[in-house]
Design a protein around this motif. Structure first.
Motif, PDB file in Angstrom:
ATOM      1  N   SER A  86      -5.158  -0.449   9.839  1.00 58.63           N
ATOM      2  CA  SER A  86      -4.174   0.408  10.495  1.00 58.63           C
ATOM      3  C   SER A  86      -4.233   0.331  12.011  1.00 58.63           C
ATOM      4  O   SER A  86      -3.292   0.732  12.691  1.00 58.63           O
ATOM      5  CB  SER A  86      -4.377   1.869  10.056  1.00 58.63           C
ATOM      6  N   GLY A 137      -3.245   9.820  -2.955  1.00 55.46           N
ATOM      7  CA  GLY A 137      -3.968   9.595  -1.715  1.00 55.46           C
ATOM      8  C   GLY A 137      -3.836  10.754  -0.752  1.00 55.46           C
ATOM      9  O   GLY A 137      -4.786  11.107  -0.041  1.00 55.46           O
ATOM     10  N   ALA A 138      -2.639  11.392  -0.729  1.00 53.61           N
ATOM     11  CA  ALA A 138      -2.420  12.520   0.166  1.00 53.61           C
ATOM     12  C   ALA A 138      -3.254  13.729  -0.231  1.00 53.61           C
ATOM     13  O   ALA A 138      -3.625  14.549   0.618  1.00 53.61           O
ATOM     14  CB  ALA A 138      -0.938  12.890   0.182  1.00 53.61           C
ATOM     15  N   ARG A 148       2.133  -0.323   2.459  1.00 53.16           N
ATOM     16  CA  ARG A 148       1.039   0.516   1.999  1.00 53.16           C
ATOM     17  C   ARG A 148       0.363  -0.129   0.789  1.00 53.16           C
ATOM     18  O   ARG A 148       1.038  -0.581  -0.146  1.00 53.16           O
ATOM     19  CB  ARG A 148       1.572   1.897   1.627  1.00 53.16           C
ATOM     20  N   LYS A 205       4.275   4.712  -7.250  1.00 54.34           N
ATOM     21  CA  LYS A 205       4.533   5.601  -6.124  1.00 54.34           C
ATOM     22  C   LYS A 205       3.675   6.863  -6.158  1.00 54.34           C
ATOM     23  O   LYS A 205       3.346   7.420  -5.115  1.00 54.34           O
ATOM     24  CB  LYS A 205       6.023   5.971  -6.084  1.00 54.34           C
ATOM     25  N   TRP A 206       3.304   7.315  -7.355  1.00 53.45           N
ATOM     26  CA  TRP A 206       2.514   8.541  -7.443  1.00 53.45           C
ATOM     27  C   TRP A 206       1.128   8.358  -6.832  1.00 53.45           C
ATOM     28  O   TRP A 206       0.460   9.351  -6.484  1.00 53.45           O
ATOM     29  CB  TRP A 206       2.399   9.005  -8.890  1.00 53.45           C
ATOM     30  N   SER A 266       0.549   7.255  -3.916  1.00 54.22           N
ATOM     31  CA  SER A 266       0.627   7.748  -2.541  1.00 54.22           C
ATOM     32  C   SER A 266       0.409   9.255  -2.497  1.00 54.22           C
ATOM     33  O   SER A 266      -0.232   9.782  -1.582  1.00 54.22           O
ATOM     34  CB  SER A 266       1.982   7.399  -1.920  1.00 54.22           C
ATOM     35  N   ASP A 281       1.389  -0.641  -7.682  1.00 53.99           N
ATOM     36  CA  ASP A 281       2.370  -0.149  -6.725  1.00 53.99           C
ATOM     37  C   ASP A 281       3.081   1.105  -7.232  1.00 53.99           C
ATOM     38  O   ASP A 281       4.240   1.342  -6.924  1.00 53.99           O
ATOM     39  CB  ASP A 281       3.396  -1.248  -6.418  1.00 53.99           C
ATOM     40  N   ASP A 305      -5.096   4.200  -2.318  1.00 49.71           N
ATOM     41  CA  ASP A 305      -4.898   5.637  -2.496  1.00 49.71           C
ATOM     42  C   ASP A 305      -5.505   6.096  -3.818  1.00 49.71           C
ATOM     43  O   ASP A 305      -6.133   7.154  -3.898  1.00 49.71           O
ATOM     44  CB  ASP A 305      -3.407   5.984  -2.465  1.00 49.71           C
ATOM     45  N   ARG A 313      -1.156   0.808  -2.153  1.00 51.48           N
ATOM     46  CA  ARG A 313      -1.266   2.055  -2.907  1.00 51.48           C
ATOM     47  C   ARG A 313      -2.510   2.116  -3.781  1.00 51.48           C
ATOM     48  O   ARG A 313      -2.998   3.205  -4.093  1.00 51.48           O
ATOM     49  CB  ARG A 313      -0.012   2.263  -3.759  1.00 51.48           C
TER      50      ARG A 313
END
Length: 388
Positions: free
Chosen positions: A92, A301-302, A43, A295-296, A298, A293, A48, A45
């Motif tokens: 993708s 992005g959600a 991914r 993690k938050w 991601s 990179d 995102d 990130r």
């Protein structure tokens, strides 16, 4: 509500504010419905994070409007969305079949969208700050095809989904044969010329080719190809042409929208400057210079898609109903509430719906990936009589 032709910033009305690996051939990829696993990709990130930035720009435009110079150009977040979409869709879909591509798009788009349509409709029917939708309009909007049949949108931002759907349809032709460097480049060049030829000619060809917005998606695809295969003069040439066309486009939009909104004093050139920043950011991602990179990102992005879907007309209704509250705290607080609501939609609507929908869609759409599919049901051929 001010209206204009599709894509003009007038459609992005301010609601209550301010006064969204080399591939194999189609036959050799494990088809959906046959237990094939889609390839896993690392991914990116930072994309995102850029998506959330784009969403917050659009939100700030709808909540603050022309109060300040930065928010007056917040509508440009949509252009960043389209650039990212071109990059991500090409990335993708590599190694995927058309059935897998369609399944992933449906699962990604529709659960949150259906919820957003119903929630926004309920808010508009209860408070009626603007004209409430009819049942026929709600039903048409649930298909996401309302833009094609001229039905009023339940929320103003939904016009971008009609643009995205047409991009997916066009790119599915590449996915059908298998996404490769050569096919992607040929597609981009052909689409760009077709878009330029039809850009000023309203009609079916203009609609099918998404002519007004094609340069953004094409630039995004080119950026991914640079990221995946390395930079070439051809790819940078595509990016350059797309930037020049897009810059001319956004300056025209900015001048027209500023004038229509009573802010003719705002110039058009900042729109081109913001667009140049977007292209520079995407170039940095493509070249690997911008690596984040965390993690938050991601999670950020959600939140982007649900936030985009629900913020405009629901937010405009809240701002109208609570207009007596202090201006800045109300809008900043509303943004926080919308982010929390977006997380809830992702956690309790999108994720459970995806788990339910994906297996059924794999079975239903997987047949598209098989070359020889037996026809279900009784044969239409006359059965031979005994003795024949």
């Amino acid at each position: 509500m001010l209206t204009a032709s599709v894509g003009h910033p007038v459609e992005r009305d301010v609601s209550g504010g301010g006064t969204a690996a080399p591939t194999t051939s189609r036959a050799t990829v494990a088809p959906g419905g046959e237990g094939g696993h889609q390839p896993q990709r690392p991914r990116i990130r930072v994309l995102d994070g850029l998506r959330l930035l784009a969403a917050l720009m659009v939100v700030s435009y709808h909540y603050f409007g022309f109060v300040s110079m930065p928010t007056a150009y917040g509508w440009l977040g949509v252009e960043l969305f389209f650039l990212i979409s071109g990059f991500v869709i090409c990335m993708s879909s590599m190694g995927h079949t058309v059935g897998q591509f369609m399944t992933s798009r449906i699962v990604r788009l529709f659960p949150a969208y259906w919820f957003g349509v119903l929630l926004t409709s309920a808010v508009l029917l209860i408070w009626q700050v603007r004209k409430p939708p009819s049942l026929a309009e709600i039903a048409a909007n649930l298909t996401m095809l309302q833009g094609g049949i001229g039905v009023r949108r339940i929320d103003g931002v939904y016009w971008t989904l009609w643009v995205e759907l047409r991009f997916y349809l066009l790119f599915s032709a590449v996915v059908w044969f298998g996404v490769t460097y050569r096919r992607a480049v040929v597609f981009c060049v052909a689409w760009l010329f077709g878009a330029v030829l039809t850009m000023k000619t309203p009609g079916v060809a203009n609609t099918v080719l998404v002519s007004e917005w094609a340069p953004y998606f094409i630039a995004g695809i080119a950026f991914f190809l640079i990221h995946r295969y390395g930079q070439t003069l051809l790819l940078w040439g595509l990016v350059g042409v797309c930037f020049l066309l897009s810059a001319n486009h956004v300056v025209g939009l900015a001048v027209g929208w500023n004038k229509a909104s009573g802010r003719a004093d705002l110039p058009g050139w900042p729109a081109a400057l913001v667009l140049a920043l977007f292209f520079a950011l995407m170039a940095a991602v493509a070249l690997g210079w911008l690596r984040l990179d965390w993690k938050w990102l991601s999670v950020a992005g959600a939140l982007t898609y649900p936030l985009y879907l629900i913020h405009q007309y629901i937010g405009g209704t809240v701002l109208a109903e609570l207009a007596d509250l202090p201006y800045l705290p109300l809008r900043l607080g509303l943004i926080v509430v919308m982010l929390v609501a977006a997380w809830c939609i992702h956690r309790f609507v999108e994720r459970p719906a995806a788990r339910l929908m994906r297996p059924a869609l794999v079975r239903a759409i997987g047949a598209l990936d098989r070359v020889d599919v037996p026809v279900a049901g009784p044969s239409r051929l006359r059965r031979p009589r005994q003795g024949q």
